[in-house]
Design a protein around this motif. Structure first.
Motif, PDB file in Angstrom:
ATOM      1  N   LEU A  20      49.666  49.433  37.559  1.00 57.83           N
ATOM      2  CA  LEU A  20      49.773  48.053  37.121  1.00 57.83           C
ATOM      3  C   LEU A  20      51.174  47.489  37.342  1.00 57.83           C
ATOM      4  N   ALA A  21      52.183  48.297  37.078  1.00 59.09           N
ATOM      5  CA  ALA A  21      53.556  47.799  37.113  1.00 59.09           C
ATOM      6  C   ALA A  21      54.130  47.709  38.518  1.00 59.09           C
ATOM      7  N   ARG A  22      53.718  48.609  39.412  1.00 62.91           N
ATOM      8  CA  ARG A  22      54.354  48.698  40.732  1.00 62.91           C
ATOM      9  C   ARG A  22      53.429  48.353  41.891  1.00 62.91           C
ATOM     10  N   GLY A  23      52.131  48.287  41.611  1.00 61.95           N
ATOM     11  CA  GLY A  23      51.185  48.062  42.695  1.00 61.95           C
ATOM     12  C   GLY A  23      51.260  46.661  43.286  1.00 61.95           C
ATOM     13  N   GLU A  24      50.705  46.527  44.465  1.00 59.59           N
ATOM     14  CA  GLU A  24      50.637  45.226  45.135  1.00 59.59           C
ATOM     15  C   GLU A  24      49.500  44.406  44.535  1.00 59.59           C
ATOM     16  N   LEU A  25      49.840  43.232  44.022  1.00 54.95           N
ATOM     17  CA  LEU A  25      48.850  42.343  43.422  1.00 54.95           C
ATOM     18  C   LEU A  25      48.287  41.396  44.470  1.00 54.95           C
ATOM     19  N   ARG A  26      46.975  41.314  44.521  1.00 55.87           N
ATOM     20  CA  ARG A  26      46.305  40.364  45.410  1.00 55.87           C
ATOM     21  C   ARG A  26      45.330  39.539  44.579  1.00 55.87           C
ATOM     22  N   VAL A  27      45.556  38.245  44.549  1.00 54.23           N
ATOM     23  CA  VAL A  27      44.727  37.352  43.746  1.00 54.23           C
ATOM     24  C   VAL A  27      43.364  37.187  44.396  1.00 54.23           C
ATOM     25  N   GLN A  28      42.300  37.414  43.607  1.00 55.75           N
ATOM     26  CA  GLN A  28      40.929  37.264  44.091  1.00 55.75           C
ATOM     27  C   GLN A  28      40.287  35.963  43.615  1.00 55.75           C
ATOM     28  N   GLY A  29      40.748  35.446  42.490  1.00 58.56           N
ATOM     29  CA  GLY A  29      40.152  34.219  41.963  1.00 58.56           C
ATOM     30  C   GLY A  29      40.734  33.894  40.605  1.00 58.56           C
ATOM     31  N   ILE A  31      39.886  32.740  36.523  1.00 63.31           N
ATOM     32  CA  ILE A  31      38.902  32.656  35.454  1.00 63.31           C
ATOM     33  C   ILE A  31      39.033  31.275  34.837  1.00 63.31           C
ATOM     34  N   ARG A  32      38.069  30.410  35.089  1.00 58.68           N
ATOM     35  CA  ARG A  32      38.210  28.981  34.830  1.00 58.68           C
ATOM     36  C   ARG A  32      38.111  28.599  33.369  1.00 58.68           C
ATOM     37  N   ASP A  33      37.390  29.359  32.559  1.00 59.31           N
ATOM     38  CA  ASP A  33      37.174  28.919  31.180  1.00 59.31           C
ATOM     39  C   ASP A  33      38.294  29.346  30.236  1.00 59.31           C
ATOM     40  N   ALA A  34      39.383  29.899  30.752  1.00 59.22           N
ATOM     41  CA  ALA A  34      40.518  30.298  29.923  1.00 59.22           C
ATOM     42  C   ALA A  34      41.419  29.099  29.660  1.00 59.22           C
ATOM     43  N   SER A  35      42.085  29.109  28.510  1.00 59.07           N
ATOM     44  CA  SER A  35      42.961  27.998  28.144  1.00 59.07           C
ATOM     45  C   SER A  35      44.271  28.033  28.921  1.00 59.07           C
ATOM     46  N   ASN A  36      44.690  29.218  29.383  1.00 56.36           N
ATOM     47  CA  ASN A  36      45.881  29.366  30.215  1.00 56.36           C
ATOM     48  C   ASN A  36      45.465  29.920  31.574  1.00 56.36           C
ATOM     49  N   ALA A  37      46.391  29.944  32.511  1.00 51.76           N
ATOM     50  CA  ALA A  37      46.081  30.465  33.841  1.00 51.76           C
ATOM     51  C   ALA A  37      45.786  31.963  33.761  1.00 51.76           C
ATOM     52  N   VAL A  38      44.579  32.349  34.153  1.00 49.53           N
ATOM     53  CA  VAL A  38      44.165  33.748  34.150  1.00 49.53           C
ATOM     54  C   VAL A  38      43.613  34.056  35.537  1.00 49.53           C
ATOM     55  N   LEU A  39      44.267  34.967  36.253  1.00 46.14           N
ATOM     56  CA  LEU A  39      43.905  35.273  37.623  1.00 46.14           C
ATOM     57  C   LEU A  39      43.325  36.679  37.716  1.00 46.14           C
ATOM     58  N   LEU A  40      42.177  36.791  38.360  1.00 48.28           N
ATOM     59  CA  LEU A  40      41.570  38.090  38.621  1.00 48.28           C
ATOM     60  C   LEU A  40      42.156  38.629  39.918  1.00 48.28           C
ATOM     61  N   CYS A  41      42.697  39.854  39.847  1.00 49.61           N
ATOM     62  CA  CYS A  41      43.409  40.427  40.996  1.00 49.61           C
ATOM     63  C   CYS A  41      42.931  41.846  41.277  1.00 49.61           C
ATOM     64  N   THR A  42      43.296  42.326  42.444  1.00 53.64           N
ATOM     65  CA  THR A  42      43.267  43.758  42.705  1.00 53.64           C
ATOM     66  C   THR A  42      44.712  44.238  42.768  1.00 53.64           C
ATOM     67  N   VAL A  43      44.934  45.453  42.338  1.00 54.80           N
ATOM     68  CA  VAL A  43      46.270  46.036  42.392  1.00 54.80           C
ATOM     69  C   VAL A  43      46.154  47.389  43.083  1.00 54.80           C
ATOM     70  N   THR A  44      47.039  47.638  44.051  1.00 51.62           N
ATOM     71  CA  THR A  44      46.974  48.844  44.877  1.00 51.62           C
ATOM     72  C   THR A  44      48.313  49.552  44.868  1.00 51.62           C
ATOM     73  N   TYR A  45      48.274  50.873  44.649  1.00 47.61           N
ATOM     74  CA  TYR A  45      49.515  51.647  44.608  1.00 47.61           C
ATOM     75  C   TYR A  45      49.217  53.115  44.887  1.00 47.61           C
ATOM     76  N   GLU A  46      49.906  53.668  45.886  1.00 47.82           N
ATOM     77  CA  GLU A  46      49.800  55.082  46.236  1.00 47.82           C
ATOM     78  C   GLU A  46      48.346  55.535  46.380  1.00 47.82           C
ATOM     79  N   GLY A  47      47.572  54.755  47.110  1.00 48.94           N
ATOM     80  CA  GLY A  47      46.197  55.116  47.417  1.00 48.94           C
ATOM     81  C   GLY A  47      45.194  54.802  46.330  1.00 48.94           C
ATOM     82  N   ARG A  48      45.640  54.241  45.205  1.00 49.07           N
ATOM     83  CA  ARG A  48      44.726  53.865  44.121  1.00 49.07           C
ATOM     84  C   ARG A  48      44.581  52.349  44.078  1.00 49.07           C
TER      85      ARG A  48
END
Length: 302
Positions: A20-29, A31-48
């Motif tokens: 979570l802390a070091r992986g590469e974040l890629r925004v997928q979309g 979440i529209r019904d949240a009161s603040n900006a909430v982004l669904l992402c994938t995170v990749t690090y060392e093959g995980r």
């Protein structure tokens, strides 16, 4: 009788936090019904790779009773306190830089919403003919955690929250499961002063583990506790909860790693208020009761 605990807490590994802390974040979309900006992402690090939620600070809406740009830190602080209690009720959560600046990054929890909240409760019983009876409510461990029932008293295995108006002249009883996982969460919320424990903030993963999410409005110095988990109000704490709180009190002493970490995430006054809330719970030995000075139940409740 309380539902038996059958699912152990998920153990968080250093690899989870590193991902979570070091992986590469890629925004997928978004979440529209949240009161603040909430982004669904994938995170990749060392093959995980994993899915996660990213909430950038710049996407937070200002609140009148919280300093601007602090909700992400409060979410991380809630995770740190929960881990110190040893209950694993908050998904792994870190503070990190991302595509839109610094923000909170939290592991995504898979699980159907209906596993936690009944459709009747979620829809505020708009269709009163479909309301459950207390006897028909599903088993609290494997099924729903919240329900709206056509009864005056909760059935065995359930706790009353209060009555809700479902149509003109008709009320129904809102209940939550008498579940040890929820009971722990009620204690956690009292410690972090959670101002928004709604039913939609309860998630159950495919293995049956319970998680609470959305901890941005927490740690206020003033009493802001608003929750649906009032079923144990005034009842004695479990021995397990008392032991966990004693351990937390030790970890909150000046110079302890947890106290140092929380000092980076919340203000000194807010940290002292955490200590005071823990001490008060241990002194009374009982679950918190509504203060009467602040709305006790969030609205909307789901």
């Amino acid at each position: 009788m309380p539902a038996p605990e059958r699912i152990p807490a998920r153990r968080v590994s250093d690899r989870d936090l590193a991902l979570l802390a070091r992986g590469e974040l890629r925004v997928q979309g978004q979440i529209r019904d949240a009161s603040n900006a909430v982004l669904l992402c994938t995170v990749t690090y060392e093959g995980r790779e994993a899915r996660c939620v990213y909430k950038p600070v710049r996407g937070e809406r200002p609140l009148w009773d919280f300093p601007d740009g602090t909700l992400a830190q409060r979410e991380v602080a809630a995770y740190e306190v929960c881990e110190a209690l040893g209950w694993g009720l908050v998904p792994p959560t870190v503070l990190r830089d991302g595509p839109y600046g610094e923000g909170m990054c939290q592991l995504w929890i898979d699980g159907p919403a209906e596993a936690a909240v009944s459709s009747e409760a979620a829809e505020a019983a708009e269709d009163a003919e479909d309301m459950e009876t207390a006897e028909d409510a599903e088993d609290p461990v494997t099924g729903r955690l919240l329900a709206l029932v056509d009864a005056e008293e909760p059935a065995e295995g359930w706790k009353a929250i209060g009555f809700a108006e479902v149509e003109e002249g008709r009320t129904a009883l809102l209940v939550h499961a008498d579940d040890p996982r929820l009971r722990r969460l009620a204690v956690l919320d009292a410690v972090i002063n959670n101002g928004d424990r709604k039913g939609g903030h309860l998630l159950v993963d495919p293995e049956g583990r319970l998680y609470g999410i959305d901890h941005g409005v927490t740690f206020n110095v003033e009493d802001k506790l608003r929750t649906l988990l009032w079923g144990w109000a005034g009842e004695p704490l479990t021995d397990e909860a008392a032991d966990a709180l004693e351990g937390l009190r030790e970890r909150l002493r000046d110079g302890e790693p947890l106290a140092v970490r929380l000092g980076e995430l919340i203000t000194g006054a807010e940290l002292e208020a955490v200590r005071e809330r823990v001490a008060a719970l241990l002194k009374t030995g009982r679950h918190r009761e509504p203060s009467g000075e602040w709305p006790a139940i969030p609205w909307p409740p789901i």
